[in-house]
Design a protein around this motif. Structure first.
Motif, PDB file in Angstrom:
ATOM      1  N   LEU A 154       3.161  -5.088  -6.195  1.00  0.00           N
ATOM      2  CA  LEU A 154       3.453  -4.131  -5.128  1.00  0.00           C
ATOM      3  C   LEU A 154       4.910  -3.687  -5.176  1.00  0.00           C
ATOM      4  O   LEU A 154       5.211  -2.486  -5.073  1.00  0.00           O
ATOM      5  CB  LEU A 154       3.137  -4.764  -3.771  1.00  0.00           C
ATOM      6  CG  LEU A 154       3.376  -3.882  -2.544  1.00  0.00           C
ATOM      7  CD1 LEU A 154       2.518  -2.630  -2.596  1.00  0.00           C
ATOM      8  CD2 LEU A 154       3.100  -4.674  -1.255  1.00  0.00           C
ATOM      9  N   GLN A 158       6.040   0.141  -5.958  1.00  0.00           N
ATOM     10  CA  GLN A 158       6.824   0.864  -4.960  1.00  0.00           C
ATOM     11  C   GLN A 158       8.156   1.344  -5.543  1.00  0.00           C
ATOM     12  O   GLN A 158       8.607   2.458  -5.241  1.00  0.00           O
ATOM     13  CB  GLN A 158       7.066  -0.034  -3.745  1.00  0.00           C
ATOM     14  CG  GLN A 158       5.815  -0.259  -2.908  1.00  0.00           C
ATOM     15  CD  GLN A 158       6.025  -1.240  -1.786  1.00  0.00           C
ATOM     16  OE1 GLN A 158       6.862  -2.162  -1.873  1.00  0.00           O
ATOM     17  NE2 GLN A 158       5.269  -1.088  -0.712  1.00  0.00           N
ATOM     18  N   GLU A 159       8.762   0.526  -6.395  1.00  0.00           N
ATOM     19  CA  GLU A 159      10.011   0.935  -7.047  1.00  0.00           C
ATOM     20  C   GLU A 159       9.780   2.140  -7.955  1.00  0.00           C
ATOM     21  O   GLU A 159      10.615   3.045  -8.029  1.00  0.00           O
ATOM     22  CB  GLU A 159      10.597  -0.220  -7.842  1.00  0.00           C
ATOM     23  CG  GLU A 159      11.974   0.096  -8.429  1.00  0.00           C
ATOM     24  CD  GLU A 159      12.640  -1.108  -9.061  1.00  0.00           C
ATOM     25  OE1 GLU A 159      13.754  -0.936  -9.598  1.00  0.00           O
ATOM     26  OE2 GLU A 159      12.066  -2.212  -9.029  1.00  0.00           O
ATOM     27  N   GLN A 162       9.526   5.191  -5.716  1.00  0.00           N
ATOM     28  CA  GLN A 162      10.809   5.516  -5.096  1.00  0.00           C
ATOM     29  C   GLN A 162      11.815   6.073  -6.099  1.00  0.00           C
ATOM     30  O   GLN A 162      12.528   7.046  -5.813  1.00  0.00           O
ATOM     31  CB  GLN A 162      11.382   4.270  -4.418  1.00  0.00           C
ATOM     32  CG  GLN A 162      10.591   3.834  -3.184  1.00  0.00           C
ATOM     33  CD  GLN A 162      10.929   2.429  -2.734  1.00  0.00           C
ATOM     34  OE1 GLN A 162      11.822   1.773  -3.288  1.00  0.00           O
ATOM     35  NE2 GLN A 162      10.211   1.933  -1.740  1.00  0.00           N
ATOM     36  N   SER A 170       3.485   8.513 -11.011  1.00  0.00           N
ATOM     37  CA  SER A 170       3.646   8.289  -9.577  1.00  0.00           C
ATOM     38  C   SER A 170       2.307   8.293  -8.834  1.00  0.00           C
ATOM     39  O   SER A 170       2.069   7.438  -7.967  1.00  0.00           O
ATOM     40  CB  SER A 170       4.577   9.355  -8.987  1.00  0.00           C
ATOM     41  OG  SER A 170       4.787   9.142  -7.618  1.00  0.00           O
ATOM     42  N   LYS A 174       0.736   5.201  -6.661  1.00  0.00           N
ATOM     43  CA  LYS A 174       0.405   5.267  -5.229  1.00  0.00           C
ATOM     44  C   LYS A 174      -0.999   4.737  -4.968  1.00  0.00           C
ATOM     45  O   LYS A 174      -1.234   4.025  -3.981  1.00  0.00           O
ATOM     46  CB  LYS A 174       0.531   6.704  -4.728  1.00  0.00           C
ATOM     47  CG  LYS A 174       1.968   7.190  -4.619  1.00  0.00           C
ATOM     48  CD  LYS A 174       2.025   8.647  -4.183  1.00  0.00           C
ATOM     49  CE  LYS A 174       3.462   9.138  -4.099  1.00  0.00           C
ATOM     50  NZ  LYS A 174       3.518  10.588  -3.737  1.00  0.00           N
ATOM     51  N   ILE A 177      -0.896   1.020  -5.298  1.00  0.00           N
ATOM     52  CA  ILE A 177      -0.201   0.414  -4.161  1.00  0.00           C
ATOM     53  C   ILE A 177      -1.195   0.134  -3.045  1.00  0.00           C
ATOM     54  O   ILE A 177      -1.201  -0.952  -2.442  1.00  0.00           O
ATOM     55  CB  ILE A 177       0.935   1.338  -3.649  1.00  0.00           C
ATOM     56  CG1 ILE A 177       2.148   1.248  -4.592  1.00  0.00           C
ATOM     57  CG2 ILE A 177       1.349   0.956  -2.226  1.00  0.00           C
ATOM     58  CD1 ILE A 177       3.236   2.252  -4.276  1.00  0.00           C
ATOM     59  N   ARG A 181      -2.097  -3.523  -1.634  1.00  0.00           N
ATOM     60  CA  ARG A 181      -1.944  -3.836  -0.208  1.00  0.00           C
ATOM     61  C   ARG A 181      -3.265  -4.352   0.367  1.00  0.00           C
ATOM     62  O   ARG A 181      -3.281  -5.276   1.191  1.00  0.00           O
ATOM     63  CB  ARG A 181      -1.478  -2.595   0.557  1.00  0.00           C
ATOM     64  CG  ARG A 181       0.004  -2.262   0.348  1.00  0.00           C
ATOM     65  CD  ARG A 181       0.362  -0.880   0.881  1.00  0.00           C
ATOM     66  NE  ARG A 181      -0.032  -0.727   2.261  1.00  0.00           N
ATOM     67  CZ  ARG A 181       0.636  -1.193   3.313  1.00  0.00           C
ATOM     68  NH1 ARG A 181       1.778  -1.855   3.113  1.00  0.00           N
ATOM     69  NH2 ARG A 181       0.215  -1.009   4.543  1.00  0.00           N
TER      70      ARG A 181
END
Length: 296
Positions: A154, A158-159, A162, A170, A174, A177, A181
């Motif tokens: 995770l 996320q890095e 970002q 990307s 996402k 992610i 989660r």
């Protein structure tokens, strides 16, 4: 040559032994070697470097043959022989990729990390970050086990989003992610159900509240709100039970978990009733606000 020493007042002859003479001669110069011990001279071997493009091509050929270990060796050799060159940069990235393809995920993580440390501004930095994240992601265990890998996956995903929001990786990051989660929420639910079964209601409540607080957009949030209703009812804290059920109904009106929560309250002569200033209401108000801002 004779040396003397004193022993009980008498002089005794002491001879310097042959090995000492040989050692002295050996240290004095290797040209004279009566023993033959130093007859074999050291001859340095000169190894010619393999051309960089040849090593790179050989590494790619190993990859095509699914010989991932052989590919890593070729790319490692390229990195070492042509350090600090563009060939070295390419080789390090391919080392990470080869290890990933060969399911040597920890080695892939280490190679990706080295690449990012050496070439943080490279055009391939996003891909190196993606390889690192995916190497953690591939090692996510089932919810009954420790979720350290899930946490690391995770963080790496996320890095990636970002630091490289416009990269081609990307969108996939996402999506993963959300899956990661969901996995972490599942672990919390698994522990919470265990406490609920053991009638340790305060411990169960803490776990279900964590799910709602941290993972309110996952598929486990509905059940977490229902389980909160159940645990609060068991403790006789009816106002919190009513609030949990009301938040569940407002945000997931068609959920079968809401039907269960509503029936549980009805059995106790109660109805869902939301307290707008409560912890749960504020969480979902915040989520709705973020969704609205994102849509605009």
């Amino acid at each position: 040559m004779r040396l003397t020493t004193r022993n009980r007042g008498r002089a005794m002859p002491v001879l310097v032994t042959a090995p000492v003479i040989v050692l002295a001669l050996g240290l004095g110069g290797c040209d004279f070697d009566p023993t033959g011990l130093f007859a074999e001279k050291y001859k340095p071997e000169v190894i010619q470097d393999t051309p960089a493009d040849k090593l790179y091509s050989e590494g790619l050929a190993k990859l095509e043959d699914s010989d991932y270990e052989g590919a890593v060796k070729k790319f490692d050799a390229l990195d070492k022989q042509y350090s600090y060159s563009d060939w070295s940069r390419k080789a390090l990235l391919m080392t990470a990729f080869s290890n990933y393809q060969g399911a040597k995920y920890d080695d892939a993580i280490n190679a990706s990390r080295r690449y990012l440390q050496r070439h943080p501004a490279s055009k391939d930095a996003a891909y190196a970050q993606y390889l690192m994240a995916m190497s953690h992601y591939k090692q996510i265990p089932d919810v009954t086990r420790d979720q350290d890998r899930s946490e690391k996956a995770l963080a790496a995903l996320q890095e990636l989003v970002q630091r490289y929001p416009t990269s081609e990786y990307s969108a996939d990051a996402k999506a993963k992610i959300q899956i990661t989660r969901d996995q972490l929420a599942g672990k919390e639910m698994d522990v919470g159900r265990y406490y609920l079964e053991k009638r340790n209601f305060p411990a169960a409540i803490n776990r279900f509240r964590d799910v709602v607080a941290k993972y309110q957009t996952t598929r486990h949030a509905e059940e977490a709100l229902m389980r909160l209703t159940e645990a609060y009812m068991a403790l006789g804290i009816t106002a919190e039970a009513q609030n949990s059920a009301a938040v569940l109904g407002h945000n997931f009106p068609d959920s079968p978990w809401y039907k269960d929560a509503h029936a549980l309250l009805a059995n106790g002569g109660l109805q869902p009733r939301e307290e707008k200033s409560s912890f749960l209401s504020k969480i979902y108000s915040s989520v709705i606000g973020r969704k609205t801002a994102s849509a605009e």
